[in-house]
Design a protein around this motif. Structure first.
Motif, PDB file in Angstrom:
ATOM      1  N   LEU A 164       6.344   3.226  10.651  1.00 43.37           N
ATOM      2  CA  LEU A 164       7.219   2.184  10.109  1.00 43.37           C
ATOM      3  C   LEU A 164       6.702   1.695   8.759  1.00 43.37           C
ATOM      4  CD1 LEU A 164       7.880   0.034  13.315  1.00 43.37           C
ATOM      5  CD2 LEU A 164       9.382   1.751  12.303  1.00 43.37           C
ATOM      6  N   LEU A 183       6.525  -1.486   6.785  1.00 39.68           N
ATOM      7  CA  LEU A 183       6.653  -2.917   7.059  1.00 39.68           C
ATOM      8  C   LEU A 183       6.075  -3.741   5.911  1.00 39.68           C
ATOM      9  CD1 LEU A 183       5.534  -2.813  10.792  1.00 39.68           C
ATOM     10  CD2 LEU A 183       7.870  -2.863   9.924  1.00 39.68           C
ATOM     11  N   GLN A 215      14.041  -2.227   9.212  1.00 36.53           N
ATOM     12  CA  GLN A 215      12.872  -2.319   8.332  1.00 36.53           C
ATOM     13  C   GLN A 215      13.227  -3.033   7.035  1.00 36.53           C
ATOM     14  OE1 GLN A 215      10.042   1.345   8.423  1.00 36.53           O
ATOM     15  NE2 GLN A 215      12.031   2.123   9.008  1.00 36.53           N
TER      16      GLN A 215
END
Length: 569
Positions: A182, A184, A153
């Protein structure tokens, strides 16, 4: 353009190719650069530039140890990445060579990974996006998946155009819930990442929507997007749409071997022998040592039932890339055809080691153990496949069969019921459910399932249909529901195996109509049938209310029929 140059200078050739293809797809658009591309080799200090050029030439020739030796003392970020990447590639090459020679892995390769990890830890504050990507794949190799996700990431945040890092991240986020967690960057690359992740997770409808959106904003000429849409259609079993896209891709870029393994599988499914032979010949003329070429040729020999030759080409593909998932699965299928279940099991186990989220490998293991008669193992592997592909009725039917063989009738009923509810691909779930009810002496439930199957137009050509018609004709005759019995008796006449039964039922109906009134419902009629309409089934079969199954499996919702029948089960 900057991303292309940065990846090219670091030897990341697959990402460079991917970015270059996207850039080419936008050739008809006038792009305004916020940061105009520059010749980034000028950023390398003059005293290290010659070392870089020599080391990069060795790297391009796959002489990784020589490249690392030349670049060892360089301090520029590009040189440092190429040095560490050469060490990693050298260890991987030696590991794979050693595994193919003696069947064991080289312990030195693990030590190289640990040394690289130590370097990353010491230089934590100076790592750029490319070195973070390298750290992520090292962590993944050491099976430190949580740490790898965190580092990757950071890598895509620091270097958003590094497609290789996005791919590794998609491989680690192997469930839909993991994608939502996640962190991002807000960058246009995230659209490609999400679309690719949908394809990996077999969420084909969402993947198609995502790629259509990308095509609409200017990437409609991208060969990558066309290929991904073809794969998504393949995953949803829309073979014709997938083939049409692959043929379009073949016409526009006839030397592109990427994804030809999927293309050949589609031709195999459609039994297009000549087209598959031409594709195999074409692939061999372009590059006979590509894994895709070996897979295409293997599929061609499999279609010709030359399974031993097919195995040879799949083995050749694996010698080129031991982590080529498709070859492991297809070779397992070939060993099943050769009745070598033990070899098939080894292939499927290798496939699971490569990717634990591919349902085909788990389903293959279930099939192999089913051949060996080990039904308890079948249940485990089919269950894993069904969890990974919950809307695929084939997994549920196979699981139900395994339960049935172990006399776990309740579990088998649940599996068949859910297979029918999710949209029975092979049209077998209702017939199997009815047979179980018939075997368990539950005639009302058996008749319910048989009638639903018989009235579904999708089952018109099923080999199980004559037996179903025979059963329900006798069932309705038993309760003197002569219109219904006559309807299914007439249908029995259409099949050679039940023609005599149909004639016998019709003769009995004629005798009953002479001796009694058909409008009277007998006292012994089951409660589940008393609410049936008195209109002829021939006239309003699509509106006929249907009796409930006397045993409804728990934890499953009422199935949604594809047809217009208003049945309740």
């Amino acid at each position: 353009m900057n991303g292309i140059r940065e990846c090219n200078f670091r030897g990341l050739i697959q990402t460079t190719k991917w970015l270059s293809e996207l850039n080419f797809a936008l050739k008809d658009y006038n792009v305004t650069y916020e940061n105009p591309p520059t010749e980034t080799i000028c950023d390398i200090p003059l005293q290290e530039r010659e070392f870089y050029l020599l080391g990069k030439s060795y790297f391009d020739c796959q002489e990784y140890d020589r490249a690392a030796n030349v670049l060892e003392n360089c301090t520029d970020s590009k040189c440092v990445f190429l040095y560490r990447y050469s060490q990693y590639m050298s260890s991987e090459k030696k590991r794979l060579d050693n595994a193919s020679d003696v069947g064991t892995e080289n312990p030195d390769s693990t030590q190289v990974l640990l040394d690289l990890l130590s370097f990353f830890k010491v230089n934590r504050n100076t790592l750029d996006g490319y070195l973070l990507y390298l750290e992520g794949i090292v962590l993944k190799k050491l099976d430190l998946r949580i740490q790898a996700v965190s580092v990757l990431q950071a890598a895509v945040t620091a270097a958003p155009t590094l497609w290789a890092a996005w791919l590794e991240l998609a491989g680690l986020a192997n469930v839909a819930e993991a994608l939502d967690s996640l962190r991002l960057p807000k960058h246009w690359m995230i659209n490609f990442f999400i679309a690719h992740a949908f394809v990996e997770l077999k969420l084909s409808d969402q993947a198609l929507d995502a790629y259509m959106a990308l095509a609409a904003v200017g990437f409609h000429k991208s060969t990558y997007i066309t290929a991904q849409m073809a794969i998504a259609h393949h995953d949803r079993r829309d073979v014709d749409s997938s083939l049409a896209l692959f043929k379009e891709l073949y016409q526009s870029d006839p030397y592109r071997l990427d994804n030809w393994d999927v293309y050949s599988h589609l031709l195999y499914l459609k039994d297009k022998r000549m087209e598959l032979a031409n594709l195999a010949q074409r692939a061999a003329s372009i590059d006979k040592y590509r894994v895709e070429t070996c897979c295409v040729i293997g599929n061609y020999y499999s279609l010709r039932s030359e399974h031993q030759k097919a195995v040879m080409y799949f083995q050749r593909a694996l010698s080129l890339d031991p982590e080529y998932l498709t070859a492991w699965i297809l070779m397992g299928h070939e060993f099943i055809e050769l009745q070598n279940s033990n070899a098939a099991i080894q292939c499927y186990r290798h496939a699971v080691d490569v990717n634990q989220t591919d349902y085909r490998a788990w389903n293959g293991l279930g099939q192999a153990y089913e051949i060996l008669g080990l039904n308890s193992y079948c249940i485990y592997y089919y269950s894993r496949a069904a969890m990974l592909k919950p809307n695929d009725s084939r997994m549920l039917v196979s699981l139900g069969e395994a339960y049935e063989k172990m006399d776990k009738i309740t579990n088998a009923i649940k599996c068949y019921y859910k297979a029918h509810s999710t949209g029975d691909i092979e049209g077998m779930a209702l017939f199997k459910l009815a047979k179980l009810y018939e075997k368990a002496n539950m005639p009302n439930s058996a008749a319910a399932a048989y009638t639903a199957a018989a009235l579904d137009p999708a089952n018109a050509g099923s080999k199980e249909l004559p037996g179903a018609l025979k059963y329900i004709a006798h069932y309705y005759l038993r309760f003197s529901m002569l219109d219904y019995a006559a309807h299914f008796a007439y249908k029995c006449l259409d099949h050679e195996s039940t023609k005599e039964v149909g004639k016998s039922v019709l003769k009995t109906i004629a005798e009953k109509r002479l001796s009694t009134s058909t409008s009277q419902i007998p006292e012994e009629l089951p409660d589940s049938l008393k609410n049936l309409s008195g209109n002829s089934l021939l006239q309003e079969s699509s509106k006929t209310p249907f009796m409930s199954l006397s045993v409804k499996p728990e934890n499953f919702s009422t199935p949604k029929f594809k047809s217009n029948y208003a049945f309740k089960m």
